[in-house]
Design an enzyme around this catalytic site. Sequence first.
Site, PDB file in Angstrom:
ATOM      1  N   ASP A 445       1.108  -1.076  -0.115  1.00 19.38           N
ATOM      2  CA  ASP A 445       0.195   0.141   0.338  1.00 19.38           C
ATOM      3  C   ASP A 445       0.799   0.850   0.120  1.00 19.38           C
ATOM      4  O   ASP A 445       1.907   0.958   0.143  1.00 19.38           O
ATOM      5  CB  ASP A 445      -0.853   0.034   1.423  1.00 19.38           C
ATOM      6  N   LYS A 446       0.192   2.486  -0.478  1.00 16.09           N
ATOM      7  CA  LYS A 446       1.258   3.371  -0.504  1.00 16.09           C
ATOM      8  C   LYS A 446       1.066   4.708   0.799  1.00 16.09           C
ATOM      9  O   LYS A 446       1.797   4.547   2.016  1.00 16.09           O
ATOM     10  CB  LYS A 446       0.761   3.882  -1.521  1.00 16.09           C
ATOM     11  N   THR A 447      -0.305   4.815   1.366  1.00 12.82           N
ATOM     12  CA  THR A 447      -0.231   5.613   2.670  1.00 12.82           C
ATOM     13  C   THR A 447      -0.236   4.914   3.762  1.00 12.82           C
ATOM     14  O   THR A 447      -1.088   3.821   3.959  1.00 12.82           O
ATOM     15  CB  THR A 447      -1.916   6.598   2.334  1.00 12.82           C
ATOM     16  N   GLU A 715      -8.965  13.187   7.746  1.00 16.37           N
ATOM     17  CA  GLU A 715      -9.911  14.204   8.932  1.00 16.37           C
ATOM     18  C   GLU A 715      -9.258  15.442  10.020  1.00 16.37           C
ATOM     19  O   GLU A 715      -9.589  16.605  10.206  1.00 16.37           O
ATOM     20  CB  GLU A 715     -11.269  13.618   9.778  1.00 16.37           C
ATOM     21  N   ASP A 907      -4.743   6.127  -4.079  1.00 17.90           N
ATOM     22  CA  ASP A 907      -4.852   7.169  -4.689  1.00 17.90           C
ATOM     23  C   ASP A 907      -4.317   7.701  -6.184  1.00 17.90           C
ATOM     24  O   ASP A 907      -5.085   6.193  -7.484  1.00 17.90           O
ATOM     25  CB  ASP A 907      -3.593   8.057  -4.301  1.00 17.90           C
ATOM     26  N   ILE A 983       1.177   1.619 -15.760  1.00 25.42           N
ATOM     27  CA  ILE A 983       0.375   2.184 -14.411  1.00 25.42           C
ATOM     28  C   ILE A 983      -0.706   1.434 -14.373  1.00 25.42           C
ATOM     29  O   ILE A 983      -0.850   1.834 -15.550  1.00 25.42           O
ATOM     30  CB  ILE A 983       0.924   3.554 -14.650  1.00 25.42           C
ATOM     31  N   LYS A1021      -7.223  -5.130  -5.022  1.00 22.84           N
ATOM     32  CA  LYS A1021      -6.398  -5.136  -3.848  1.00 22.84           C
ATOM     33  C   LYS A1021      -5.876  -7.328  -4.278  1.00 22.84           C
ATOM     34  O   LYS A1021      -4.803  -7.411  -4.401  1.00 22.84           O
ATOM     35  CB  LYS A1021      -6.214  -4.269  -2.904  1.00 22.84           C
TER      36      LYS A1021
END
Length: 1340
Positions: A445-447, A715, A907, A983, A1021
């Site tokens: 994952d990225k974030t 948030e 994203d 991509i 995913k």
Amino acid sequence: MLPLGQFVRGIFSWTQPGLKNPSKNMAEPLQWARYHWRRLISAEERDVGSSPQPAKTTSKHRTVIPCLGHFNEEYEKVSRLYKNNRIRTTKYRLWTFIPRNISEQFHRVANLYFLFIVLLNWVPAVEAFRKEITMIPLVVVLTIIAVKDGLEDYAKYKLDKKINNLVTQVYRRNAKRYIEKFWKEVKVGDFIRLSCNEKIPADMVLIYTSDGDGICHLETSSLDGETNLKQRQVVKGYAEQGTEVDPEAFSSRIECEAPNNDLTRFRGFIEHSDKERVGLSKENLLMRGCTVRNTETVVGIVVYAGHETKAMLNNTGTRYKRSKLEKNLNRDIIWCVLLLVVMCIVGALGHGIWLNTHPDPPLYSSGRQLSPTLGGFLMFWTMIILLQVLIPISLYVSIEFVKLGHIYFIQNDIDLYHEATDTRIQCGSLNIAEDLGQIEYVFSDKTGTLTENKMVFRRCSIAGLEYGHEENAKRLEAYLDYDSDEEEILHASHCSLKRPSRFSTSRFLSTKSLNHLCSTSFALGGAVSHMKQMAFSSPIETDVVPDTRLERKLRRISLKSYVTPETGITPEIVYIAEFFIALAICNTVVVSTPDQPRLKRRWSSVTRIPALRLNELKQMFQKLSSRKTSPTSVQSSGSGESQSESTKSSPPKLSIFRAKFPPSFSNQTSSSESSPSSLVSEHEEMQSLNTKPNELFPEPLPEPELSYEAESPDEAALVYAARAYQCTLQSRSPEQVTVDLEPLGNLTFQLLHILPFDSLRKRMSVVVRHPILNQIVMYTKGADSVIMDLLHREPTGNKKVDMQRRRIKERTQRHLDDYATQGLRTLCVAMKVLSDEEYAEWLKGHYAAENNIEYRDEMLLESAMRLENKLTLLGATGIEDRLQEGVPETIEALRKAGINIWMLTGDKRETAINIAHSCNLLEPADKIFTLKSDCLDACSLLLDKILDDINLTIRLKERRSTNHLRVPTMSVAPVPQLTAALIIDGPTLEFVLHESVQSKFLQLTACVRAVICCRATPLQKSQVVKQVRKELKVMTLAIGDGANDVSMIQVADIGIGISGQEGMQAVMASDFAISQFRHLNKLLFVHGHWCYTRLANMILYFFYKNLAYVNLLFWFQFFCGFSGTPMTDYWSLIFFNLLFTSVPPVIYGVLDKDISADVLLHLPELYKASQKNEPYLSSTFVINLVDGFYQSLVCFFVPFWTFRGSDIDLYSFGSPINTTMFFIIILHLIIESKTLNVVHLFVIAGSIFLYFSILGTFGATCVLCNPPANPYWILQRQLSNPMFYLVCIISVLVALLPRYLFRVIQATLFPSPLMKAKHLEGRVLTGRKSQHRGGSTARA
């Protein structure tokens, strides 16, 4: 109150052709939900038309009846179907432990095999040993495992007993009050009363809370690991009660879904005596194991108890996965079984030939001569018993101990400990540590995984104008410098945290921004420690320096700004104000103050609010009494009108907390509308009134600092950004949200609905009644790809307004693309103004969806999509999430190790590409191929085109390299020949996962060095990971930090969770949990390599050891007529593998270290050895078997030729053979060991001591222990004979010489990369030692 069927029919009347349908553009995607909706209507009509009897409990529903007198008959019928609250997590009971444990152990094929051997030995015709002796190995193994299982189960029993005997308050009708009862006595339908900091004993629906807003704060760390508070709401209709619910007066029943393990969902409704129904959701459910916080009293009715609660249904225990090495072990066990069968067949044939050539029975027999065929058949089974040790029964037990040792060292590795968060690695699966050394694909994952998940507000675009926040960027640079300095200070000395003065950052910041930074930061150490305990509240996230230009504009906001001009164009300043209002209220952030009670928080004495004196309290109350609350409240309190008149003039409260609808919205609309211009004079009057208190109290008492607890860092970042612009979220309740907007004062928004975020809509919305506009407004924030498609597109008839909207959309899109290129996380903010008629029309359908049980989720989704359209774009935000420390270096090391890395993120494309460049996943020279299509056929054609381009480029490169350079061929791992990346976006992933194109897709991914999947959903995913793992037959690892990563973590061979900012769902679902992505380096390259190499070498050693010893018995059969007679006593045979040679291999498998951790980390290429299974190749297995055959031949025939023709007895001949093989096996282990330490030497010495002491004692005391032969004093006589020592030394040297020469030649002439690294490491260490000795000599 309208029946449910009429509501639903009313909703469908809106969607019929020819009628007004506000969501006609979305009709097609929602046909499925509507089809099931119609089925629900027909079922509802049948139920209503048949009889008014309450619905029966089905397999999908349950009816909860209160445990009260007037429900006695119904309660007796229903309560029998439900479990009580007693829990039992133990597997065994005292009287079932032995039979059940034995039954479970015999589910293993190996144990069944040895049980068969034991039973076979009880057959007199094939008996090889004494019956009780054959049982010893199996009994010992079963006993060890049974003791381990029993101790584990007893620990569970004590914990269950402790939990079941916890005390809670339960209402009892006979006592007419709440009395204390044990948790185990709680039943479904009971009323429970809880106090602050009490744990919840069962899942219960919240019907009362002492909080005036009907809120109950929960800490759910026992369920999901999250320590930030969650809010739960009282059931609609009960929040308005001023007193505690009286259970005797409760006349309602609850119908809800059947027990399930979904922590994120609860569906049902509560039906009152007048047949009025109120929907229930997870916001009304208090789950077992959670803790009540910040709420004095809570009352609920139990709906799930004991093992039916969500917490218990999620308690699945430790996951069991089979490692790849274990699968290879089972394959080799089969080969050993085949070898055993061959050896037994040879023995059977030999015995048959012996009987055929020697027809006379021997003297020691019973006199009955068997036929050669029958004798050979019986001898086959005798040989099975004699050679049973070839199948290593102790290997499985040894593997369990070795794996426990591996896990112990992993968990106690100081390098995998993160001091900042005080977290260390967690191991959820105990039996797949060796798979860490064979990973070929990493899906990340990225974030929060590659990045820190510390969201920092960087830039924003409002009404088409971009605000760069340059001062804020400088502030981040100052923090980065400070963080690096702080790490150096912490590394140098473990002292208390001491932040340097903010004035040291003046070289980065202007005077104004510096003053703001100093005023909003927490310079005191106690305050810093307080903030570190709050989620998403580090200074880098909370301290935002506002843009001066935007700040000046916002200060000009007034009520006059909301007066729409004649042109119809909304002023820019209104866009700005509404933008920040949306940031402040469009969330689920919990607002609290530091003085609220909360367990587990260690507040510093510096941060506590000091005790106030009497005059200070007086000043505070005077200040609060003069403070304006909202423009609407000014209307009712600032004039001298009567209460009734003020009630008429104030906007009515549009209640959704009761089940009944208002009869008409038209009357309310006419009576509630008031123009913003009518509020201007009152606002100015209030400003004049506020001057006197300011003059009287020039130094007002500071208000307590607000604490924000958010469920996500996004948030929190937006709320803190709004606060930086003096738009502060003050409070939140189920009914209203209060925001302090400095130019306008406190604004109280009536909170009507929250439409939460989900992965399908990719947005969230709140529906409120605006205090200034006096209209219902929906604020929406979400992904730009979604929000942009929901904007109002139809012309309004005003060209200027239409032009303004188009200009804002185009400019905002350009700003979004720019943000994404910079690697910022983008978010769009929009709003929609609803008339009361539109809202009432939508509310009917939404009410029907809330009261539905079976299709609640689908209907709520449709309801939200029906409302979220025709939006007005306010602006966009760009939030920075910087990389974690060491991520680029880790990815570069993974690449060198031959591991393919895929990034799966939700994203947008530009953001993912920017982060990929930052973390070295992409390089500037990489050619990027974008796979984006709208249909399956177009996707297939695009895949073919990209593959053709890649093949053409590769051929051209090969032609150039052939013309200019001749490269020698060598066996290397297949790597991409082209520096390119692929991509893919989310919609295209649906196509590439299709069976018709998946082979092309996987072929394409093998040609590129990186794959990035953008806008991927959690399901996609997991599908990608599953497809790669299944089709390519590779070892996969998935790593993530959030709940959206759980599915791919569970699908991969190894799932790793990051214990970061997004809760603990990923950690709880993972096999291993780490706190930083960079820890992957040591986990794979060091522990993965060590675990796999150690366990593989130990398994191979076990096969060699057992085969070498069993062959001694086999060779002797050629000289005893294949009679199945051993040349040593039975006890020596049993103890040899069970006791004498069992511990050294275990220590070898736990502590052996082929190369140091520093070298493995410095040379990631060494990981390829374990990745390619080099320690456990088929050829290595065969070589070990051949070596075992050779050593057994030497060990048997050297003594045989030495004592040939002598009058030596059977056991005197077998004793030197047994002793020689013991030393050969021990010394063979020393040759194979890469390192020897004190523990190794101690264990080897202990094994030698046990061998001679036990056999010596046995031979000196057991005269008749092994009839008909006698082992008495055999070993003692051999130890006094010089020939014994000569035979042992010669046999050991000749047997081990080939193995020793093989290792020497391999290390000298054909060294592997690991051997070269080991040699280099040895030279470096030798040089350091000599340098150290030289320095010591010089100083002397």
